[in-house]
Enzyme design. Structure first.
Site, PDB file in Angstrom:
ATOM      1  CG  HIS A 172     -10.451   3.455  -6.055  1.00 22.43           C
ATOM      2  ND1 HIS A 172     -10.184   2.936  -7.461  1.00 22.43           N
ATOM      3  CD2 HIS A 172     -10.654   2.124  -5.925  1.00 22.43           C
ATOM      4  CE1 HIS A 172      -9.992   1.697  -7.499  1.00 22.43           C
ATOM      5  NE2 HIS A 172     -10.732   1.470  -6.335  1.00 22.43           N
ATOM      6  CG  HIS A 227      -7.673   4.459  -3.340  1.00 24.67           C
ATOM      7  ND1 HIS A 227      -6.605   4.959  -4.161  1.00 24.67           N
ATOM      8  CD2 HIS A 227      -7.206   3.084  -3.695  1.00 24.67           C
ATOM      9  CE1 HIS A 227      -6.172   4.348  -4.404  1.00 24.67           C
ATOM     10  NE2 HIS A 227      -6.316   3.082  -4.364  1.00 24.67           N
ATOM     11  NE  ARG A 269      -5.745   5.497 -12.477  1.00 28.05           N
ATOM     12  CZ  ARG A 269      -4.430   6.469 -12.360  1.00 28.05           C
ATOM     13  NH1 ARG A 269      -4.064   6.893 -12.699  1.00 28.05           N
ATOM     14  NH2 ARG A 269      -3.193   5.847 -11.903  1.00 28.05           N
ATOM     15  CG  ASP A 299      -9.026  -3.923 -13.782  1.00 21.07           C
ATOM     16  OD1 ASP A 299      -8.024  -4.162 -12.793  1.00 21.07           O
ATOM     17  OD2 ASP A 299     -10.643  -4.101 -14.104  1.00 21.07           O
ATOM     18  CD  GLU A 341      -9.012   0.973 -13.618  1.00 18.43           C
ATOM     19  OE1 GLU A 341      -9.336   1.469 -14.318  1.00 18.43           O
ATOM     20  OE2 GLU A 341      -8.044   1.111 -12.760  1.00 18.43           O
ATOM     21  CD  GLU A 363     -10.881 -10.010 -11.473  1.00 19.50           C
ATOM     22  OE1 GLU A 363     -10.817  -8.777 -11.317  1.00 19.50           O
ATOM     23  OE2 GLU A 363     -11.636 -10.092 -10.233  1.00 19.50           O
TER      24      GLU A 363
HETATM   25  C1  UD1 Z   1      -5.025   1.203  -8.953  1.00 19.84           C
HETATM   26  C2  UD1 Z   1      -5.406   0.887 -10.518  1.00 19.84           C
HETATM   27  C3  UD1 Z   1      -6.312   0.150 -10.024  1.00 19.84           C
HETATM   28  C4  UD1 Z   1      -6.949  -0.345  -9.187  1.00 19.84           C
HETATM   29  C5  UD1 Z   1      -6.812   0.071  -7.474  1.00 19.84           C
HETATM   30  C6  UD1 Z   1      -7.299  -0.333  -6.183  1.00 19.84           C
HETATM   31  C7  UD1 Z   1      -4.347   0.641 -12.318  1.00 19.84           C
HETATM   32  C8  UD1 Z   1      -4.050   2.306 -13.909  1.00 19.84           C
HETATM   33  N1  UD1 Z   1      -5.345   1.523 -11.531  1.00 19.84           N
HETATM   34  O1  UD1 Z   1      -5.172   2.430  -8.947  1.00 19.84           O
HETATM   35  O2  UD1 Z   1      -7.349  -0.379 -11.158  1.00 19.84           O
HETATM   36  O3  UD1 Z   1      -8.332  -0.332  -8.617  1.00 19.84           O
HETATM   37  O4  UD1 Z   1      -5.576   0.219  -7.778  1.00 19.84           O
HETATM   38  O5  UD1 Z   1      -6.218   0.037  -5.326  1.00 19.84           O
HETATM   39  O6  UD1 Z   1      -3.347  -0.086 -12.474  1.00 19.84           O
HETATM   40  N2  UD1 Z   1      -0.519   5.925  -3.933  1.00 19.84           N
HETATM   41  C9  UD1 Z   1       0.141   5.261  -2.570  1.00 19.84           C
HETATM   42  N3  UD1 Z   1       0.178   4.232  -1.488  1.00 19.84           N
HETATM   43  C10 UD1 Z   1      -0.849   3.901  -2.937  1.00 19.84           C
HETATM   44  C11 UD1 Z   1      -0.923   3.662  -3.243  1.00 19.84           C
HETATM   45  C12 UD1 Z   1      -1.145   4.870  -4.294  1.00 19.84           C
HETATM   46  O7  UD1 Z   1       1.009   6.796  -2.544  1.00 19.84           O
HETATM   47  O8  UD1 Z   1       0.087   1.932  -2.163  1.00 19.84           O
HETATM   48  C13 UD1 Z   1      -0.553   6.977  -4.204  1.00 19.84           C
HETATM   49  C14 UD1 Z   1       0.360   7.592  -4.968  1.00 19.84           C
HETATM   50  O9  UD1 Z   1       0.639   8.365  -5.000  1.00 19.84           O
HETATM   51  C15 UD1 Z   1       0.417   6.147  -6.333  1.00 19.84           C
HETATM   52  C16 UD1 Z   1      -1.008   7.725  -6.616  1.00 19.84           C
HETATM   53  O10 UD1 Z   1      -1.685   7.341  -5.539  1.00 19.84           O
HETATM   54  O11 UD1 Z   1       0.875   7.400  -7.532  1.00 19.84           O
HETATM   55  C17 UD1 Z   1      -2.309   6.118  -7.820  1.00 19.84           C
HETATM   56  O12 UD1 Z   1      -1.503   4.771  -7.506  1.00 19.84           O
HETATM   57  P1  UD1 Z   1      -1.848   3.973  -9.080  1.00 19.84           P
HETATM   58  O13 UD1 Z   1      -2.061   2.842  -8.611  1.00 19.84           O
HETATM   59  O14 UD1 Z   1      -0.979   4.547  -9.859  1.00 19.84           O
HETATM   60  O15 UD1 Z   1      -3.694   3.953  -9.040  1.00 19.84           O
HETATM   61  P2  UD1 Z   1      -4.639   3.732  -8.171  1.00 19.84           P
HETATM   62  O16 UD1 Z   1      -5.668   5.163  -8.357  1.00 19.84           O
HETATM   63  O17 UD1 Z   1      -4.187   3.712  -6.345  1.00 19.84           O
HETATM   64  N1  UDP Z   2     -10.447  -3.014   0.877  1.00 23.29           N
HETATM   65  C1  UDP Z   2      -9.204  -3.225   2.087  1.00 23.29           C
HETATM   66  N2  UDP Z   2      -9.462  -1.877   3.048  1.00 23.29           N
HETATM   67  C2  UDP Z   2     -10.224  -0.839   2.433  1.00 23.29           C
HETATM   68  C3  UDP Z   2     -11.002  -0.628   1.470  1.00 23.29           C
HETATM   69  C4  UDP Z   2     -10.911  -1.663   0.606  1.00 23.29           C
HETATM   70  O1  UDP Z   2      -9.320  -4.370   2.384  1.00 23.29           O
HETATM   71  O2  UDP Z   2      -9.597   0.268   3.438  1.00 23.29           O
HETATM   72  C5  UDP Z   2     -10.642  -4.320   0.058  1.00 23.29           C
HETATM   73  C6  UDP Z   2     -11.395  -4.787  -0.266  1.00 23.29           C
HETATM   74  O3  UDP Z   2     -11.936  -5.522   0.622  1.00 23.29           O
HETATM   75  C7  UDP Z   2     -11.087  -5.740  -1.879  1.00 23.29           C
HETATM   76  C8  UDP Z   2     -10.279  -4.624  -2.271  1.00 23.29           C
HETATM   77  O4  UDP Z   2      -9.987  -3.619  -0.899  1.00 23.29           O
HETATM   78  O5  UDP Z   2     -11.514  -7.199  -1.563  1.00 23.29           O
HETATM   79  C9  UDP Z   2     -10.907  -3.525  -3.086  1.00 23.29           C
HETATM   80  O6  UDP Z   2      -9.528  -3.101  -3.328  1.00 23.29           O
HETATM   81  P1  UDP Z   2      -9.891  -1.725  -4.371  1.00 23.29           P
HETATM   82  O7  UDP Z   2     -11.286  -1.311  -4.229  1.00 23.29           O
HETATM   83  O8  UDP Z   2      -8.774  -0.781  -4.382  1.00 23.29           O
HETATM   84  O9  UDP Z   2      -9.916  -1.687  -5.930  1.00 23.29           O
HETATM   85  P2  UDP Z   2     -10.894  -2.716  -7.570  1.00 23.29           P
HETATM   86  O10 UDP Z   2     -11.288  -3.705  -6.644  1.00 23.29           O
HETATM   87  O11 UDP Z   2     -11.565  -1.737  -7.376  1.00 23.29           O
HETATM   88  O12 UDP Z   2      -9.763  -2.622  -8.408  1.00 23.29           O
END
Ligand code: UD1
Ligand code: UDP
Length: 393
Positions: free
Chosen positions: A212, A244, A214, A95, A131, A117
């Site tokens: 994490h 995160h 939103r 998602d 999502e 999924e």
């Molecule tokens: C994203 C997904 C969410 C998922 C989550 C898992 C969307 C809208 N959201 O959320 O569904 O549950 O990932 O973790 O697709 N950033 C970094 N490095 C990284 C990752 C993130 O710097 O490796 C920072 C950046 O500033 C980036 C911001 O986090 O712009 C937001 O990242 P983004 O992928 O847009 O959303 P997440 O909150 O990570």
């Molecule tokens: N996870 C990880 N390192 C961390 C936190 C989570 O490897 O520091 C793994 C966790 O075991 C799970 C996945 O990341 O498999 C979940 O990711 P996240 O919570 O970012 O996203 P969501 O599942 O909510 O989309």
């Protein structure tokens, strides 16, 4: 058939990596892997675990970018890759914005989409945001829908979609099984992981935290952090919180929790480390989707810091409890499990509603047009679970 698999975020990498490996090993399929780079730092360990390297990298990550900037980069980048590769099918996961934008790019080029999924629903377009909208949109565009559980299939059937549905189990259980086998078969790896966490106090129980979402930004995260501050005052627990990388999360968490006794704030840890920490944990507090699926398999109780979940099976099994983001409610639920051994034992038995480790095999068989023996989960009376009401199927 030539299958192009796409992922870009941490959970997608963990859940798609075993599938991409299985597709690569299948003689009847040709596999191409495109990573979008929506996340960068958090992908590598899952890819290494399954020996994957990307054929294409859209490199879309920009610090703090908006969802529209991210979507635009994804669609433009994916369009180019799809025109070059010309796959017969594009597989997306879950998602995320990566999944929704890449499915749309494939749909625009009339390339069939498969959704891994499929069918998770909270019933609330704003939670999780964005999502819930992303996964609904992907299912509308999909020709193949791989539902992790019977409840997900039921949700899809109610929407009268045009694609075909298989109940496969969730690939996260395949990934978790592979990771646990790797840790358990290597004494050197096990002791390396243990060495990394020798600073944990053996006399205090570990409460593992992630967050994490939103829709929790702002007041929700402040409430969560207030609850964690209160729990950290107990002299029998220590909080371990890999924070995160999203700056909207980090700013509040660092401001409210950094430097407190009994609170260990870490950078996101690799998948094997996280599994090691889950095993070591007494209790898990999270708003993550994937962690809600993994914890029951590990026999760990989870407090889900959300008002609604699209993963009701663990709530029905009793191992997960929805507690929302109200500080008092989180503190009360955590204290109960920390103080009442009977209540703890009641919810910490191993449950396995999300998969049996054969999801990837089933998806590969379906893609190859072979018969699929679908995943049979324990019956769940819930389709979604929310704090205000439990929605009966
Ligand atoms: C994203 C997904 C969410 C998922 C989550 C898992 C969307 C809208 N959201 O959320 O569904 O549950 O990932 O973790 O697709 N950033 C970094 N490095 C990284 C990752 C993130 O710097 O490796 C920072 C950046 O500033 C980036 C911001 O986090 O712009 C937001 O990242 P983004 O992928 O847009 O959303 P997440 O909150 O990570
Ligand atoms: N996870 C990880 N390192 C961390 C936190 C989570 O490897 O520091 C793994 C966790 O075991 C799970 C996945 O990341 O498999 C979940 O990711 P996240 O919570 O970012 O996203 P969501 O599942 O909510 O989309």
């Amino acid at each position: 058939m030539h299958v192009l698999s796409v992922f870009g975020t941490r959970p997608e990498a963990i859940k798609m990596a075993p599938l991409v490996a299985a597709i690569g090993a299948e003689p009847d399929l040709t596999s191409t892997l495109c990573i979008t780079g929506q996340h960068r730092e958090m992908l590598s360990q899952a890819m290494d675990l399954f020996g994957l390297s990307a054929d294409h990298d859209l490199n879309v990550m920009r610090p703090g970018q908006t969802l529209n900037e991210l979507s635009a980069r994804l669609i433009t980048g994916m369009d180019l890759v799809l025109r070059n590769v010309q796959p017969d099918c594009v597989l997306v996961h879950g998602d995320t914005t990566t999944a929704a934008a890449c499915a749309l790019a494939a749909f625009h080029l009339r390339i069939p989409v498969g959704h891994v999924e499929a069918g998770l629903r909270s019933g609330n377009m704003l939670a999780p945001f964005p999502e819930e909208m992303n996964r609904r949109a992907v299912d509308v565009m999909s020709q193949w829908m791989f539902a992790p559980t019977p409840a997900a299939r039921q949700a899809l059937e109610l929407e009268n979609l045009s694609g075909r549905i298989w109940v496969t189990g969730n690939t996260v259980i395949d990934a978790l099984g592979a990771a646990l086998a790797k840790i358990d078969s290597s004494p050197a790896l096990s002791s390396m992981l243990a060495e990394r966490y020798t600073w944990l106090d053996p006399r205090r129980r570990v409460v593992l935290v992630t967050g994490h979402r939103r829709e929790n930004f702002g007041d929700g995260f402040r409430q969560i952090c207030a609850a964690l501050r209160a729990l950290a005052q107990r002299d029998d627990v220590q909080l371990v919180y890999p924070v995160h990388l999203n700056p909207s999360v980090r700013s509040v968490v660092l401001e409210m929790l950094q430097g407190l006794p009994n609170v260990h704030l870490l950078d996101p840890v690799g998948y094997l480390d996280f599994i090691w920490l889950m095993r070591r944990a007494h209790l898990i507090l999270t708003d993550s989707g994937g962690v809600q699926e993994e914890a029951p398999f590990m026999g760990k109780p989870v407090l889900v810091m959300r008002d609604v979940t699209e993963r009701p099976e663990a709530v029905a099994a009793g191992t997960a409890q929805l507690v929302g983001t109200d500080a008092a409610r989180i503190i009360q639920a955590a204290n109960r499990l920390l103080d009442d051994d009977t209540a703890y034992r009641d919810v910490s038995g191993r449950a396995n509603p999300y998969g049996d480790g054969r999801a990837c095999r089933r998806i590969v068989d379906a893609l190859c047009g072979r018969p699929v023996a679908e995943f049979m989960a324990p019956a769940s009376p819930l389709r979604t679970a929310s704090l205000s009401s439990l929605d009966l199927a």
